[in-house]
Design a protein around this motif. Structure first.
Motif, PDB file in Angstrom:
ATOM      1  N   TYR A   2       0.832  -1.188   0.000  1.00 39.10           N
ATOM      2  CA  TYR A   2       0.000   0.000   0.000  1.00 39.10           C
ATOM      3  C   TYR A   2       0.875   1.248   0.000  1.00 39.10           C
ATOM      4  O   TYR A   2       2.026   1.220   0.428  1.00 39.10           O
ATOM      5  N   SER A   3       0.295   2.342  -0.464  1.00 38.55           N
ATOM      6  CA  SER A   3       1.007   3.614  -0.444  1.00 38.55           C
ATOM      7  C   SER A   3       0.624   4.385   0.805  1.00 38.55           C
ATOM      8  O   SER A   3      -0.541   4.744   0.984  1.00 38.55           O
ATOM      9  N   SER A   4       1.597   4.658   1.673  1.00 39.84           N
ATOM     10  CA  SER A   4       1.312   5.455   2.859  1.00 39.84           C
ATOM     11  C   SER A   4       1.071   6.911   2.480  1.00 39.84           C
ATOM     12  O   SER A   4       0.312   7.619   3.129  1.00 39.84           O
ATOM     13  N   HIS A   5       1.708   7.355   1.392  1.00 34.92           N
ATOM     14  CA  HIS A   5       1.531   8.734   0.922  1.00 34.92           C
ATOM     15  C   HIS A   5       0.071   8.999   0.602  1.00 34.92           C
ATOM     16  O   HIS A   5      -0.449  10.079   0.854  1.00 34.92           O
ATOM     17  N   ALA A   6      -0.630   8.008   0.060  1.00 33.61           N
ATOM     18  CA  ALA A   6      -2.031   8.171  -0.323  1.00 33.61           C
ATOM     19  C   ALA A   6      -2.978   7.673   0.762  1.00 33.61           C
ATOM     20  O   ALA A   6      -4.158   7.486   0.516  1.00 33.61           O
ATOM     21  N   GLY A   7      -2.467   7.468   1.972  1.00 35.72           N
ATOM     22  CA  GLY A   7      -3.323   7.004   3.041  1.00 35.72           C
ATOM     23  C   GLY A   7      -3.873   5.615   2.770  1.00 35.72           C
ATOM     24  O   GLY A   7      -5.021   5.321   3.069  1.00 35.72           O
ATOM     25  N   GLU A   8      -3.052   4.743   2.218  1.00 36.28           N
ATOM     26  CA  GLU A   8      -3.450   3.382   1.863  1.00 36.28           C
ATOM     27  C   GLU A   8      -4.607   3.376   0.863  1.00 36.28           C
ATOM     28  O   GLU A   8      -5.433   2.471   0.842  1.00 36.28           O
ATOM     29  N   GLN A   9      -4.643   4.374   0.039  1.00 42.16           N
ATOM     30  CA  GLN A   9      -5.640   4.441  -1.031  1.00 42.16           C
ATOM     31  C   GLN A   9      -5.162   3.683  -2.265  1.00 42.16           C
ATOM     32  O   GLN A   9      -5.965   3.175  -3.035  1.00 42.16           O
ATOM     33  N   VAL A  10      -3.845   3.608  -2.461  1.00 47.64           N
ATOM     34  CA  VAL A  10      -3.270   2.948  -3.629  1.00 47.64           C
ATOM     35  C   VAL A  10      -2.668   1.611  -3.217  1.00 47.64           C
ATOM     36  O   VAL A  10      -1.899   1.529  -2.256  1.00 47.64           O
ATOM     37  N   LEU A  11      -3.019   0.568  -3.959  1.00 49.78           N
ATOM     38  CA  LEU A  11      -2.439  -0.751  -3.752  1.00 49.78           C
ATOM     39  C   LEU A  11      -1.515  -1.057  -4.926  1.00 49.78           C
ATOM     40  O   LEU A  11      -1.944  -0.981  -6.085  1.00 49.78           O
ATOM     41  N   TYR A  12      -0.260  -1.378  -4.650  1.00 51.70           N
ATOM     42  CA  TYR A  12       0.714  -1.690  -5.691  1.00 51.70           C
ATOM     43  C   TYR A  12       0.875  -3.202  -5.802  1.00 51.70           C
ATOM     44  O   TYR A  12       1.067  -3.893  -4.794  1.00 51.70           O
ATOM     45  N   VAL A  13       0.780  -3.722  -7.034  1.00 48.30           N
ATOM     46  CA  VAL A  13       0.913  -5.152  -7.288  1.00 48.30           C
ATOM     47  C   VAL A  13       2.045  -5.374  -8.281  1.00 48.30           C
ATOM     48  O   VAL A  13       2.540  -4.435  -8.908  1.00 48.30           O
ATOM     49  N   SER A  14       2.436  -6.637  -8.453  1.00 48.32           N
ATOM     50  CA  SER A  14       3.611  -6.947  -9.265  1.00 48.32           C
ATOM     51  C   SER A  14       3.315  -7.838 -10.466  1.00 48.32           C
ATOM     52  O   SER A  14       4.246  -8.279 -11.136  1.00 48.32           O
ATOM     53  N   ASN A  15       2.034  -8.104 -10.744  1.00 53.89           N
ATOM     54  CA  ASN A  15       1.704  -8.939 -11.897  1.00 53.89           C
ATOM     55  C   ASN A  15       0.302  -8.622 -12.402  1.00 53.89           C
ATOM     56  O   ASN A  15      -0.508  -8.009 -11.690  1.00 53.89           O
ATOM     57  N   PHE A  16       0.025  -9.051 -13.623  1.00 49.55           N
ATOM     58  CA  PHE A  16      -1.246  -8.698 -14.270  1.00 49.55           C
ATOM     59  C   PHE A  16      -2.425  -9.362 -13.575  1.00 49.55           C
ATOM     60  O   PHE A  16      -3.497  -8.749 -13.444  1.00 49.55           O
ATOM     61  N   GLN A  17      -2.284 -10.596 -13.133  1.00 48.87           N
ATOM     62  CA  GLN A  17      -3.399 -11.295 -12.499  1.00 48.87           C
ATOM     63  C   GLN A  17      -3.873 -10.556 -11.251  1.00 48.87           C
ATOM     64  O   GLN A  17      -5.077 -10.354 -11.046  1.00 48.87           O
ATOM     65  N   ASP A  18      -2.935 -10.149 -10.398  1.00 50.72           N
ATOM     66  CA  ASP A  18      -3.319  -9.381  -9.211  1.00 50.72           C
ATOM     67  C   ASP A  18      -3.922  -8.033  -9.613  1.00 50.72           C
ATOM     68  O   ASP A  18      -4.831  -7.526  -8.943  1.00 50.72           O
ATOM     69  N   PHE A  19      -3.409  -7.464 -10.689  1.00 52.06           N
ATOM     70  CA  PHE A  19      -3.905  -6.169 -11.152  1.00 52.06           C
ATOM     71  C   PHE A  19      -5.392  -6.228 -11.494  1.00 52.06           C
ATOM     72  O   PHE A  19      -6.159  -5.345 -11.114  1.00 52.06           O
TER      73      PHE A  19
ATOM     74  N   THR B 138       3.176  -1.907 -11.052  1.00 53.35           N
ATOM     75  CA  THR B 138       4.395  -1.142 -11.289  1.00 53.35           C
ATOM     76  C   THR B 138       5.313  -1.900 -12.246  1.00 53.35           C
ATOM     77  O   THR B 138       5.558  -3.099 -12.064  1.00 53.35           O
ATOM     78  N   ARG B 139       5.819  -1.185 -13.253  1.00 54.62           N
ATOM     79  CA  ARG B 139       6.644  -1.829 -14.276  1.00 54.62           C
ATOM     80  C   ARG B 139       7.761  -0.887 -14.723  1.00 54.62           C
ATOM     81  O   ARG B 139       7.585   0.337 -14.745  1.00 54.62           O
ATOM     82  N   GLN B 140       8.894  -1.460 -15.091  1.00 52.81           N
ATOM     83  CA  GLN B 140       9.980  -0.745 -15.748  1.00 52.81           C
ATOM     84  C   GLN B 140      10.072  -1.317 -17.159  1.00 52.81           C
ATOM     85  O   GLN B 140      10.569  -2.432 -17.353  1.00 52.81           O
ATOM     86  N   LEU B 141       9.568  -0.601 -18.136  1.00 50.73           N
ATOM     87  CA  LEU B 141       9.439  -1.136 -19.487  1.00 50.73           C
ATOM     88  C   LEU B 141      10.684  -0.862 -20.324  1.00 50.73           C
ATOM     89  O   LEU B 141      11.294   0.200 -20.231  1.00 50.73           O
TER      90      LEU B 141
END
Length: 232
Positions: free
Chosen positions: A3-20, A35-38
């Motif tokens: 979760y993003s603490s900056h957004a007050g746990e409003q944003v959830l960051y995942v590492s794959n398409f299925q979770d997305f 999140t991706r580095q393309l």
């Protein structure tokens, strides 16, 4: 998942398409980011697409016809794969090269174009999905740092001057003209820049939604630099 603490746990960051695509919004979470580095040169694709107007849609067939360097080919493969993944999940992704969006000057004190912080609304359950591959990226604003413009007294009074109907229909007037979708950043607000290559899923205002819709806006483009954006 984090979760993003900056957004007050409003944003959830995942590492794959299925979770997305499969992780539901809940409680305070109304934005999910893969999140991706393309790899690849997306600017080459922007430079080789034949533009038509302020917004040009790129079809997969047109992408395949482009003569590209090795880095450009890597970028093309990513674009085609993102389109394929989303279509397989029932989405209707569109890939655009954007010079700029149309500006709304109907009401100078209250523009309702996409450069204003706003939420999306739908009569059916859906999400907004977007990814910026090149150019300036969009922003989201934590809901706690946003104020609905129609509730700001001085703005509300100006809107009432535009309205000439029955008092009990004023809220319907605001909705019909999309005024109620727009927000103003509170003092000290810290918008979150969505960045390049990240795939985002934002909550939409619809009848079955269990969370607040995500407040977001398009960036003001840099002169001479077009954006490459996927949205659905």
């Amino acid at each position: 998942m984090t979760y993003s603490s900056h957004a007050g746990e409003q944003v959830l960051y995942v590492s794959n398409f299925q979770d997305f695509v499969a992780t539901p919004f809940n409680k305070s979470v109304n934005a999910i980011c893969w999140t991706r580095q393309l790899m690849g040169d997306f600017s080459e694709i922007v430079g080789k697409v034949a533009l038509s107007g302020n917004i040009t849609e790129i079809e997969p067939e047109e992408l395949l016809e482009l003569q590209l360097s090795q880095q450009g080919q890597l970028a093309r493969e990513i674009l085609l794969n993102d389109l394929k993944l989303l279509k397989a999940r029932g989405a209707s992704p569109v890939l655009n090269v954007i010079k700029h969006y149309d500006r709304d000057d109907s009401y100078p004190f209250f523009p309702t174009d996409v450069y204003s912080f706003h939420v999306d609304r739908s009569p059916i359950p859906t999400d907004t999905i977007l990814c910026t591959y090149y150019g300036s990226s969009s922003e989201i604003l934590p809901n706690a740092q946003a104020q609905q413009k129609v509730l700001i007294p001085e703005i509300r009074e100006e809107l009432k001057k535009l309205y000439h109907g029955a008092e009990e229909d004023f809220e319907l007037f605001l909705s019909d003209h999309f005024f109620d979708l727009h927000y103003q950043a509170k003092p000290g607000a810290r918008p979150i820049i969505l960045g390049l290559g990240n795939l985002w899923r934002l909550a939409v205002d619809h009848p079955e939604s269990q969370v607040l819709p995500c407040v977001h806006r398009a960036p003001k483009e840099i002169a001479g630099q077009h954006r490459l954006l996927l949205i659905c």
